[in-house]
Write an enzyme that holds these catalytic residues in place. Structure first.
Site, mmCIF file in Angstrom:
data_model
loop_
_atom_site.group_PDB
_atom_site.id
_atom_site.type_symbol
_atom_site.label_atom_id
_atom_site.label_comp_id
_atom_site.label_asym_id
_atom_site.label_seq_id
_atom_site.Cartn_x
_atom_site.Cartn_y
_atom_site.Cartn_z
ATOM 1 N N ASP A 128 -9.889 -4.277 8.631
ATOM 2 C CA ASP A 128 -9.102 -5.451 9.223
ATOM 3 C C ASP A 128 -9.612 -5.996 10.207
ATOM 4 O O ASP A 128 -9.404 -7.265 10.579
ATOM 5 C CB ASP A 128 -7.474 -4.797 9.414
ATOM 6 C CG ASP A 128 -6.867 -3.741 8.254
ATOM 7 O OD1 ASP A 128 -6.053 -4.123 7.808
ATOM 8 O OD2 ASP A 128 -7.837 -2.859 8.112
ATOM 9 N N ARG A 150 -12.171 -8.430 9.243
ATOM 10 C CA ARG A 150 -11.789 -9.735 8.656
ATOM 11 C C ARG A 150 -11.263 -10.398 10.036
ATOM 12 O O ARG A 150 -11.233 -11.806 10.067
ATOM 13 C CB ARG A 150 -10.275 -9.388 7.889
ATOM 14 C CG ARG A 150 -10.777 -8.655 6.485
ATOM 15 C CD ARG A 150 -9.594 -8.367 5.619
ATOM 16 N NE ARG A 150 -10.044 -8.012 4.586
ATOM 17 C CZ ARG A 150 -9.486 -7.146 3.576
ATOM 18 N NH1 ARG A 150 -8.418 -6.345 4.215
ATOM 19 N NH2 ARG A 150 -9.580 -6.931 2.376
ATOM 20 N N HIS A 184 -3.074 0.474 8.490
ATOM 21 C CA HIS A 184 -3.990 -0.369 7.702
ATOM 22 C C HIS A 184 -2.744 -0.870 6.735
ATOM 23 O O HIS A 184 -2.632 -0.228 5.661
ATOM 24 C CB HIS A 184 -5.014 0.439 6.978
ATOM 25 C CG HIS A 184 -5.733 -0.135 5.777
ATOM 26 N ND1 HIS A 184 -6.295 -1.399 6.015
ATOM 27 C CD2 HIS A 184 -5.730 -0.059 4.547
ATOM 28 C CE1 HIS A 184 -6.723 -1.975 4.863
ATOM 29 N NE2 HIS A 184 -6.413 -1.087 4.025
ATOM 30 N N ARG A 220 0.831 -1.323 0.040
ATOM 31 C CA ARG A 220 0.017 0.238 -0.054
ATOM 32 C C ARG A 220 0.743 1.142 0.027
ATOM 33 O O ARG A 220 0.455 2.327 -0.702
ATOM 34 C CB ARG A 220 -0.881 -0.042 1.293
ATOM 35 C CG ARG A 220 -2.116 -1.191 1.276
ATOM 36 C CD ARG A 220 -2.979 -0.886 2.282
ATOM 37 N NE ARG A 220 -3.984 -1.858 2.377
ATOM 38 C CZ ARG A 220 -3.921 -3.291 2.888
ATOM 39 N NH1 ARG A 220 -2.800 -3.509 3.693
ATOM 40 N NH2 ARG A 220 -4.800 -4.104 2.812
HETATM 41 P P1 NAD Z 1 -10.280 1.933 -9.161
HETATM 42 O O1 NAD Z 1 -9.145 2.036 -9.938
HETATM 43 O O2 NAD Z 1 -11.398 1.127 -9.326
HETATM 44 O O3 NAD Z 1 -11.081 3.256 -8.695
HETATM 45 C C1 NAD Z 1 -10.291 4.508 -8.823
HETATM 46 C C2 NAD Z 1 -11.128 5.613 -9.395
HETATM 47 O O4 NAD Z 1 -10.761 6.872 -9.196
HETATM 48 C C3 NAD Z 1 -11.191 5.434 -10.957
HETATM 49 O O5 NAD Z 1 -12.591 5.303 -11.360
HETATM 50 C C4 NAD Z 1 -10.495 6.944 -11.464
HETATM 51 O O6 NAD Z 1 -11.132 7.163 -12.656
HETATM 52 C C5 NAD Z 1 -10.757 7.770 -10.225
HETATM 53 N N1 NAD Z 1 -9.979 8.764 -10.119
HETATM 54 C C6 NAD Z 1 -8.519 8.583 -10.357
HETATM 55 N N2 NAD Z 1 -8.104 10.154 -10.168
HETATM 56 C C7 NAD Z 1 -9.220 10.897 -9.963
HETATM 57 C C8 NAD Z 1 -9.316 12.187 -9.652
HETATM 58 N N3 NAD Z 1 -8.245 13.006 -9.408
HETATM 59 N N4 NAD Z 1 -10.424 12.518 -9.364
HETATM 60 C C9 NAD Z 1 -11.535 11.929 -9.473
HETATM 61 N N5 NAD Z 1 -11.195 10.612 -9.884
HETATM 62 C C10 NAD Z 1 -10.164 9.899 -9.912
HETATM 63 O O7 NAD Z 1 -10.028 1.709 -7.608
HETATM 64 P P2 NAD Z 1 -10.396 1.009 -6.300
HETATM 65 O O8 NAD Z 1 -10.371 -0.484 -6.329
HETATM 66 O O9 NAD Z 1 -11.926 1.605 -6.192
HETATM 67 O O10 NAD Z 1 -9.524 1.650 -5.191
HETATM 68 C C11 NAD Z 1 -9.429 2.864 -5.006
HETATM 69 C C12 NAD Z 1 -8.617 3.139 -3.728
HETATM 70 O O11 NAD Z 1 -8.950 2.621 -2.678
HETATM 71 C C13 NAD Z 1 -7.224 2.454 -3.917
HETATM 72 O O12 NAD Z 1 -6.251 3.565 -3.538
HETATM 73 C C14 NAD Z 1 -7.294 1.249 -2.945
HETATM 74 O O13 NAD Z 1 -6.009 0.822 -2.384
HETATM 75 C C15 NAD Z 1 -8.208 1.899 -1.816
HETATM 76 N N6 NAD Z 1 -8.632 0.954 -1.031
HETATM 77 C C16 NAD Z 1 -8.611 0.981 0.300
HETATM 78 C C17 NAD Z 1 -9.395 0.257 1.128
HETATM 79 C C18 NAD Z 1 -9.218 0.625 2.630
HETATM 80 O O14 NAD Z 1 -9.580 -0.418 3.551
HETATM 81 N N7 NAD Z 1 -8.866 1.796 2.937
HETATM 82 C C19 NAD Z 1 -9.884 -1.053 0.849
HETATM 83 C C20 NAD Z 1 -9.826 -1.335 -0.571
HETATM 84 C C21 NAD Z 1 -9.139 -0.291 -1.507
#
Ligand code: NAD
Length: 317
Positions: A152, A155, A179, A92
């Protein structure tokens, strides 16, 4: 929900995580209005259409989506999910730089369209992003926090429940810290019902010997990679976890949640965002809770804080 004041959730990023948060909130009737913003025009319109097509089957709500950030105007909570996600094998922390640049550009716009909103970070590495968002926005620390180890911990509770053949709702355990790779399981304060886990001996309901605990925690640490390997993203559990946090905020519930917030002298740890159990309500993070920890758990929390701080400093914050 009908007797409660009208509320609005704004979600940045209509990818796997953002769209699933919207879906979970819609199913549970968390808010009257959900707005999605994404730079991908076709993607955000398609997700918005698909969500609206199910409106007959959920509590009344409005869903809007746009590639114009003004769609988020007046949101009570802005959920940040935009940005790069881990590729298989990536940590991450490796995606911190690119996601920091997105925050740098978008935070002034968020402050313009939704100056009173709580900012809930989900984008990874979430503890680093929470700190960066706090510094860039200048908002009070209570109003800028991350989903942290809520996922987490869920899970962890699921796996303990499975191991002991007990409903997950009766398992009380927290993962704290980052995380990510340096997170810490708080075994010493965990319980099933009111029975401390280290006294759990119920015939036919599993064992929690050291080797069982090690396996459970290893599974928690590898959970995201396992799901990403199989389907490219994690979305359902994180969608539900974030929906749970949003419910707690908008319904002013004072739930105890391990969200990532700015610590100030928590067991001597300061100036870093990471997860410990917190009281969360309509004002955001009201306070951190003084959870008991043994010597190893506390040392682990300190090491996790140092690791996050190092990444934050390397980004210039
Ligand atoms: P994804 O690629 O499916 O979606 C990301 C979206 O962000 C895309 O649709 C993209 O067009 C958009 N985007 C990119 N830059 C942008 C901007 N400047 N303005 C607006 N939109 C923008 O990714 P995902 O699977 O949805 O994951 C998103 C984030 O969430 C990742 O960083 C991932 O690691 C994180 N995540 C966090 C957790 C948690 O528990 N914190 C869990 C899962 C995923």
């Amino acid at each position: 929900m009908t007797n409660e004041p009208s509320t609005k959730i704004g979600i940045i990023g209509a990818g796997a995580v953002g769209a699933t948060i919207a879906y979970a909130c819609l199913l549970r009737g968390v808010s009257h209005q959900i707005s999605l913003y994404d730079i991908g025009t076709e993607k955000v319109h398609a997700e918005t259409l698909d969500l609206n097509h199910g409106m007959q089957f959920v509590p009344p709500a409005q869903v809007n989506g746009s590639d114009d950030i003004n769609v988020l105007a007046g949101s009570d909570v802005i959920v940040m999910t935009a940005g790069a996600k881990q590729k298989p094998g990536q940590s991450r922390l490796e995606i911190a730089g690119v996601n920091t640049e997105i925050l740098r550009k978008i935070i002034p716009d968020i402050l313009r369209v939704a100056p009173d909103a709580i900012l809930l970070l989900v984008t990874n590495p979430v503890d680093v992003m929470t700190y960066v968002a706090q510094k860039l926005s200048g908002l009070p620390p209570a109003r800028v926090f991350g989903s942290g180890t809520v996922l987490d911990s869920s899970r962890f509770r699921y796996l303990i429940g499975q191991q002991c053949s007990v409903a997950v709702q009766n398992v009380h355990s927290y993962i704290v810290g980052e995380h990510g790779d340096s997170e810490i399981p708080l075994w010493s304060s965990s319980s099933i019902g009111a029975v401390p886990l280290n006294q759990w001996h119920v015939p036919g309901h599993g064992s929690l010997a050291e080797s069982d605990r090690n396996t459970i925690f290893k599974d928690v640490q590898e959970a995201a990679a396992q799901v990403i390997h199989g389907k490219g993203a994690t979305n359902y559990a994180v969608g539900l976890a974030v929906c749970n946090i949003l419910e707690c905020i908008l319904h002013n519930e004072n739930r105890v949640l391990p969200v990532s917030s700015l610590l100030q002298n928590y067991r001597g740890i300061s100036d870093v965002c990471l997860s410990v159990p917190c009281l969360v309500n309509r004002n955001g993070v009201e306070d951190t809770l003084p959870v008991p920890m043994n010597v190893d758990e506390e040392a682990g929390l300190r090491a996790s804080a140092n690791r996050i701080r190092e990444v934050v400093r390397s980004l210039g914050f």
